[in-house]
Write a protein that holds these residues in place. Structure first.
Motif, PDB file in Angstrom:
ATOM      1  N   GLY A   1       4.835   1.544   8.001  1.00 51.59           N
ATOM      2  CA  GLY A   1       6.184   1.861   7.537  1.00 51.59           C
ATOM      3  C   GLY A   1       6.384   3.365   7.582  1.00 51.59           C
ATOM      4  O   GLY A   1       5.407   4.133   7.594  1.00 51.59           O
TER       5      GLY A   1
ATOM      6  N   SER B   1       9.028   4.002   2.569  1.00 50.27           N
ATOM      7  CA  SER B   1       8.395   2.707   2.811  1.00 50.27           C
ATOM      8  C   SER B   1       6.925   2.890   3.188  1.00 50.27           C
ATOM      9  O   SER B   1       6.071   2.089   2.813  1.00 50.27           O
ATOM     10  CB  SER B   1       9.123   1.957   3.931  1.00 50.27           C
TER      11      SER B   1
ATOM     12  N   ILE C   1       7.028  -2.620   6.988  1.00 50.84           N
ATOM     13  CA  ILE C   1       7.962  -2.399   5.888  1.00 50.84           C
ATOM     14  C   ILE C   1       9.103  -1.484   6.340  1.00 50.84           C
ATOM     15  O   ILE C   1       8.872  -0.382   6.827  1.00 50.84           O
ATOM     16  CB  ILE C   1       7.247  -1.753   4.682  1.00 50.84           C
ATOM     17  N   SER C   2      10.334  -1.963   6.169  1.00 51.31           N
ATOM     18  CA  SER C   2      11.504  -1.140   6.464  1.00 51.31           C
ATOM     19  C   SER C   2      12.688  -1.720   5.699  1.00 51.31           C
ATOM     20  O   SER C   2      13.032  -2.893   5.890  1.00 51.31           O
ATOM     21  CB  SER C   2      11.810  -1.122   7.958  1.00 51.31           C
ATOM     22  N   ASN C   3      13.273  -0.925   4.833  1.00 50.14           N
ATOM     23  CA  ASN C   3      14.406  -1.402   4.055  1.00 50.14           C
ATOM     24  C   ASN C   3      15.553  -1.847   4.976  1.00 50.14           C
ATOM     25  O   ASN C   3      16.118  -2.924   4.822  1.00 50.14           O
ATOM     26  CB  ASN C   3      14.895  -0.303   3.109  1.00 50.14           C
TER      27      ASN C   3
ATOM     28  N   THR D   1      11.674  -6.447   4.298  1.00 49.31           N
ATOM     29  CA  THR D   1      12.919  -5.737   4.599  1.00 49.31           C
ATOM     30  C   THR D   1      14.043  -6.240   3.708  1.00 49.31           C
ATOM     31  O   THR D   1      13.977  -7.343   3.153  1.00 49.31           O
ATOM     32  CB  THR D   1      13.301  -5.941   6.081  1.00 49.31           C
TER      33      THR D   1
ATOM     34  N   SER E   1      14.816  -0.305  -3.939  1.00 44.06           N
ATOM     35  CA  SER E   1      14.177  -0.926  -2.777  1.00 44.06           C
ATOM     36  C   SER E   1      12.680  -0.643  -2.735  1.00 44.06           C
ATOM     37  O   SER E   1      11.870  -1.531  -2.418  1.00 44.06           O
ATOM     38  CB  SER E   1      14.841  -0.452  -1.480  1.00 44.06           C
ATOM     39  N   THR E   2      12.288   0.596  -3.038  1.00 44.67           N
ATOM     40  CA  THR E   2      10.859   0.912  -3.023  1.00 44.67           C
ATOM     41  C   THR E   2      10.136   0.256  -4.199  1.00 44.67           C
ATOM     42  O   THR E   2       8.990  -0.181  -4.063  1.00 44.67           O
ATOM     43  CB  THR E   2      10.638   2.435  -3.052  1.00 44.67           C
TER      44      THR E   2
ATOM     45  N   THR F   1       9.620  -3.330  -3.206  1.00 45.53           N
ATOM     46  CA  THR F   1       8.560  -3.442  -2.203  1.00 45.53           C
ATOM     47  C   THR F   1       7.186  -3.319  -2.846  1.00 45.53           C
ATOM     48  O   THR F   1       6.258  -4.069  -2.524  1.00 45.53           O
ATOM     49  CB  THR F   1       8.732  -2.353  -1.129  1.00 45.53           C
TER      50      THR F   1
END
Length: 320
Positions: A49, A53, A96-98, A123, A156-157, A160
């Motif tokens: 990522g 990420s 991993i990528s938002n 994601t 988001s993080t 994750t």
């Protein structure tokens, strides 16, 4: 701009809690599929990522590795400049990528797919390029960041990170990963010391002060002095632990008028003493010492003394 700082901080935390509840609601059969795919891989789990990420990915890889799932982090920007050579065909990729559209990450996907590596996407965009090119998609389900500008990776993080913890914890439970395994992966630092076992610090063999139950008290005292533990273990004819004689026992015996010259060791010993086993944690041994105000503990196996631990050994081990 004037704000209630504490209240504002709590609002941000509440927003991230809401995001985690959305993540929980979105968890479905894909989570189970991801766990089974990881369990079935014969290679390593490679986390990749970019940006924030990537930072979270490094933590997830570290957690995996320390809980029984061999893993490492691969930076996608370095991967496209040669580090893809670290990937083997048996390895599993968690990307991993938002947005699911990070250019550096998307650039390595075709090569990984051509090699046959399985890909799990984490994601927030299930319709993204990353999601469409992955075998399993874990959807974060975040509708907004906790950042007031809705820009900085926050909710988001956090989601994750928590999802990574959920994967790691599920995997270690299925693998029956125990405290002793954790200790093997953490030999240094506070964690390793807290999980240290009695077998790692106990005295064994010829160092043990052991005498038969009919030994003259005077001879037992000589053994106690020679071994230097301030105690001697007393065994019966079957070598089973019957008692212990400590400096304190000896002082109390003499104070009551006991004779060192005319007595046997069983006249002054403590019968049925406290003991431990070699697979117990050192911290458990310390708790027993503190509870009963003793400084020496025999280590037994099938009621036969195989070791001895002194309070000084625990203090030197660094567990406290």
């Amino acid at each position: 701009m004037s704000i209630d700082i504490v209240r504002f901080g709590k609002e941000i935390i509440e927003e991230e809690i809401r995001a985690l509840n959305r993540l929980k609601d979105a968890l479905n059969e894909n989570f189970e599929k991801a766990v089974n795919l990881i369990l079935g891989t014969t290679g390593k789990v490679i986390i990749t990522g970019i940006g924030k990420s990537g930072i979270i990915g490094k933590k997830i890889a570290s957690t995996f590795s320390s809980t029984g799932t061999p893993s490492f982090f691969l930076h996608p920007a370095e991967a496209i400049h040669g580090d893809l050579g670290m990937v083997e065909k048996e390895d599993l990729i968690i990307a991993i990528s938002n947005s699911g559209e990070s250019p550096e990450l998307i650039a390595i996907i075709p090569t990984l797919k051509r090699w046959g590596n399985k890909i799990i996407a984490i994601t927030n965009n299930p319709n993204s390029t990353l999601a469409k090119n992955s075998d399993i998609v874990l959807h974060l389900n975040i509708d907004k960041e906790a950042c007031p500008l809705n820009l900085a990776p926050t909710s988001s993080t956090t989601a994750t990170l928590v999802l990574g913890d959920a994967l790691a914890s599920t995997l270690l439970t299925i693998r029956n990963f125990k405290k002793e395994h954790f200790a093997e992966f953490h030999p240094g630092g506070a964690l390793g010391k807290k999980l240290m076992k009695v077998s790692q610090i106990m005295h064994t063999g010829e160092k043990l002060p052991i005498v038969p139950e009919n030994t003259p008290l005077q001879d037992a005292i000589i053994t106690m002095s020679e071994k230097g533990f301030g105690a001697v273990l007393i065994v019966d004819k079957n070598n089973h632990l019957k008692g212990i004689l400590t400096d304190g026992d000896l002082r109390r015996f003499i104070k009551k008028g006991g004779s060192i010259d005319k007595s046997k060791v069983e006249d002054a010993m403590t019968i049925s003493p406290k003991y431990i086993t070699e697979d117990m944690l050192v911290l458990e041994a310390l708790e027993i010492m503190e509870r009963y105000k003793i400084t020496v503990l025999p280590v037994v196996k099938d009621n036969i003394p195989i070791g001895l631990v002194h309070l000084h050994d625990i203090l030197k081990s660094g567990v406290v």
